[in-house]
Each structure stands twice: as C-alpha cells, then as structure tokens.
Design an enzyme around this catalytic site. Sequence first.
Site, mmCIF file in Angstrom:
data_model
loop_
_atom_site.group_PDB
_atom_site.id
_atom_site.type_symbol
_atom_site.label_atom_id
_atom_site.label_comp_id
_atom_site.label_asym_id
_atom_site.label_seq_id
_atom_site.Cartn_x
_atom_site.Cartn_y
_atom_site.Cartn_z
ATOM 1 N N ASP A 55 0.825 -1.212 0.000
ATOM 2 C CA ASP A 55 0.000 0.000 0.000
ATOM 3 C C ASP A 55 0.861 1.265 0.000
ATOM 4 O O ASP A 55 1.983 1.252 0.497
ATOM 5 C CB ASP A 55 -0.903 -0.024 1.250
ATOM 6 C CG ASP A 55 -2.041 0.977 1.140
ATOM 7 O OD1 ASP A 55 -2.349 1.411 0.003
ATOM 8 O OD2 ASP A 55 -2.612 1.329 2.179
ATOM 9 N N HIS A 100 3.165 3.354 -8.748
ATOM 10 C CA HIS A 100 2.983 1.934 -9.079
ATOM 11 C C HIS A 100 4.221 1.404 -9.817
ATOM 12 O O HIS A 100 4.658 0.279 -9.607
ATOM 13 C CB HIS A 100 1.747 1.736 -9.958
ATOM 14 C CG HIS A 100 0.462 2.125 -9.269
ATOM 15 N ND1 HIS A 100 0.154 1.725 -7.997
ATOM 16 C CD2 HIS A 100 -0.600 2.888 -9.675
ATOM 17 C CE1 HIS A 100 -1.029 2.210 -7.645
ATOM 18 N NE2 HIS A 100 -1.503 2.918 -8.649
ATOM 19 N N LEU A 111 10.784 -20.630 -4.914
ATOM 20 C CA LEU A 111 9.723 -19.758 -4.371
ATOM 21 C C LEU A 111 8.476 -19.788 -5.250
ATOM 22 O O LEU A 111 8.575 -19.747 -6.483
ATOM 23 C CB LEU A 111 10.248 -18.313 -4.311
ATOM 24 C CG LEU A 111 9.229 -17.243 -3.914
ATOM 25 C CD1 LEU A 111 8.922 -17.307 -2.419
ATOM 26 C CD2 LEU A 111 9.735 -15.847 -4.277
HETATM 27 C C1 FPP Z 1 -1.533 0.254 -3.467
HETATM 28 O O1 FPP Z 1 -1.129 1.586 -3.503
HETATM 29 C C2 FPP Z 1 -1.062 -0.518 -4.612
HETATM 30 C C3 FPP Z 1 -1.848 -1.060 -5.582
HETATM 31 C C4 FPP Z 1 -3.316 -0.929 -5.607
HETATM 32 C C5 FPP Z 1 -1.302 -1.819 -6.704
HETATM 33 C C6 FPP Z 1 -0.021 -2.532 -6.462
HETATM 34 C C7 FPP Z 1 0.633 -2.701 -7.758
HETATM 35 C C8 FPP Z 1 1.953 -2.682 -8.013
HETATM 36 C C9 FPP Z 1 2.998 -2.595 -6.981
HETATM 37 C C10 FPP Z 1 2.423 -2.722 -9.399
HETATM 38 C C11 FPP Z 1 2.047 -3.900 -10.212
HETATM 39 C C12 FPP Z 1 2.337 -5.201 -9.573
HETATM 40 C C13 FPP Z 1 2.970 -6.242 -10.111
HETATM 41 C C14 FPP Z 1 2.960 -7.494 -9.344
HETATM 42 C C15 FPP Z 1 3.703 -6.222 -11.392
HETATM 43 P P1 FPP Z 1 -2.274 2.680 -3.588
HETATM 44 O O2 FPP Z 1 -2.482 3.026 -5.012
HETATM 45 O O3 FPP Z 1 -3.487 2.205 -2.869
HETATM 46 O O4 FPP Z 1 -1.626 3.886 -2.831
HETATM 47 P P2 FPP Z 1 -2.391 4.941 -1.906
HETATM 48 O O5 FPP Z 1 -2.959 4.156 -0.751
HETATM 49 O O6 FPP Z 1 -1.316 5.864 -1.496
HETATM 50 O O7 FPP Z 1 -3.441 5.573 -2.736
#
Ligand code: FPP
Length: 267
Positions: A37, A54, A148
């Site tokens: 997050d 991201h 893994l």
């Molecule tokens: C949360 O941060 C993250 C996500 C909803 C997506 C996670 C995705 C990635 C790390 C990239 C793609 C993954 C892979 C496996 C290739 P948020 O957007 O909720 O952040 P915020 O809480 O600050 O709004």
Amino acid sequence: MKELSLTKTKQTDLDKKRQKTLIESGVIPEHIAIIMDGNGRWAQSKGNIRLFGHKVGVDSVRDITEACAQLGVQYLTLYAFSTENWGRPSAEVRGLMRLLVSSLRKEADNLHRNNIRLVTIGQMDRFPDDCIEELDEAIRLTENNTGLQLCLALSYSGRWDITEAVKKIATHVQEGRLAPNLINDQMISDHLSTAEIPDPDLIIRTSGEYRISNFLLWQLAYSELYITKLYWPDFRRNELYEAIQSFQKRDRRFGKVRKKNKDEITQ
Ligand code: FPP
C-alpha cells in the site's frame, strides 16, 4: 547460499551476510503475504502522478521477490489488485494493467531462470485479454519450477474467495454428496483459491494503515501482523529483513499455551 539475480546488480557481500545472520537467528517464514500500500501517496509526496508510484512499486516487487527466494521463503503472496480496485479512475486501472503486462514481459524469463513459480488467485476473467495471455504464458513457463512460489492476488478479495468456496460446498450438499454436519474448517480451506498452499505465517502491510482490506480473510486467522509506515515503493529487502526479525521474536501459540506454561498447569 544460492545465487539468484532478478536484478541486474550483483548481490553484495553485506547483503549475503545479512541474510545469513537472519537464517541463523531463527525461523524464516514459510509463507509471507503482503498488502503493498501507499504507491499513490508516495508519488504524490514527490509531486508525481500516482502511476509513477505503481511503477516504482514494481521495483520493490522485484527486490522483495528476489530476497524471499534467496532466504528460502516458500510462498510469497502479493495483493496486487483488489476487487475494490476496479472502482478506481479508469486511467489508473488501465495504467496498472499496462504495467502488469510490461512487467511480466520483462520479468518472466528472470523468474524462470531463478526457479520461481508464478501463480495467481482472483477473478482472472475480469482482466483484459492481453493481461490474461501474458499471465498464462508466464504461468506456463514457470509451472515446473520448485523454488519460491510467487502468487499474485489479482481482482482478489477475501470475501469473494470465501463466497466461491461456500458455493462449491453448497453444490456438494445439493447433489447429496455431503452432509452439512461434515463441513469443517479444513473443508473450507480446501475449497479456497489457496487450497494448495499453507496459510501465511507473516502478513506485512505498508503505509501505516491498520487493516486487512479484504485480503486473505480466512487464511490470516493466525498470521503474525507487521505494519510499517513506509510506503510500498520505499519497502525494500532491508525493510523485509526487519519484518522477519520481528516475526522471529513472536511467540506463536495458535490460541494454545506455551509448553512452559502447560507444564506449570499440569504440575
Ligand atoms: C496500493 O497503492 C497498490 C496497488 C493498488 C497496486 C499494487 C501494484 C503494483 C505494486 C504494481 C504492479 C504489480 C505487479 C505485481 C507487477 P495505492 O495506489 O493504494 O496507494 P495509496 O494508498 O497511497 O493511494
């Protein structure tokens, strides 16, 4: 220790030493699950758009995956896209899908070379075709790997998982193959999308929020919780080592009493 290199940079001697110390100092969790997050807030705090967060978050995924493989963690489950995430602005959803496709394209061979097996859990049929194709290809390529297991939770929610399990079990009852009084914990676990893997030992959440956000609701019953204020793009292997160190100090009783206390009671 096995040499693994998802990243282009060679593992430093200091990192090898840190991993060795960690392995010698206690149990390495068999299954780590992570709620990644804070990508959006990380990017915004740097005056950038959310997608940039991201993108850098993918670098954290790579570093954490590599470190877990090197440490001998058996299962790593990442909450990459929740059922609720479909409700985000369409540009962000599209951007995340593109990022997933490009990351898989770039990383699939590396995963394979490092003996990592990729799997997914979630409602995959909601994903665009190019995403599904790229995922299927990476899953097929790595399916016989024995190191893994990297599980991406995509369009996943814990309530969805439990609902699907209940539907399957209800069908057995309806068809007269199962008496309702035979339904137990194990049977429910066996009908979840994670049926093949053990429950997480350690659940990590970044960005300082104290909630599970509809992740592995059933499976987390006895997982140790580790919450850090760091946003996901700042969470790298040294932070993972801290989380594992914290895990190694926990006294896991699974609702029972410690052996020492048990002896006192029975004396
Ligand atoms: C949360 O941060 C993250 C996500 C909803 C997506 C996670 C995705 C990635 C790390 C990239 C793609 C993954 C892979 C496996 C290739 P948020 O957007 O909720 O952040 P915020 O809480 O600050 O709004």
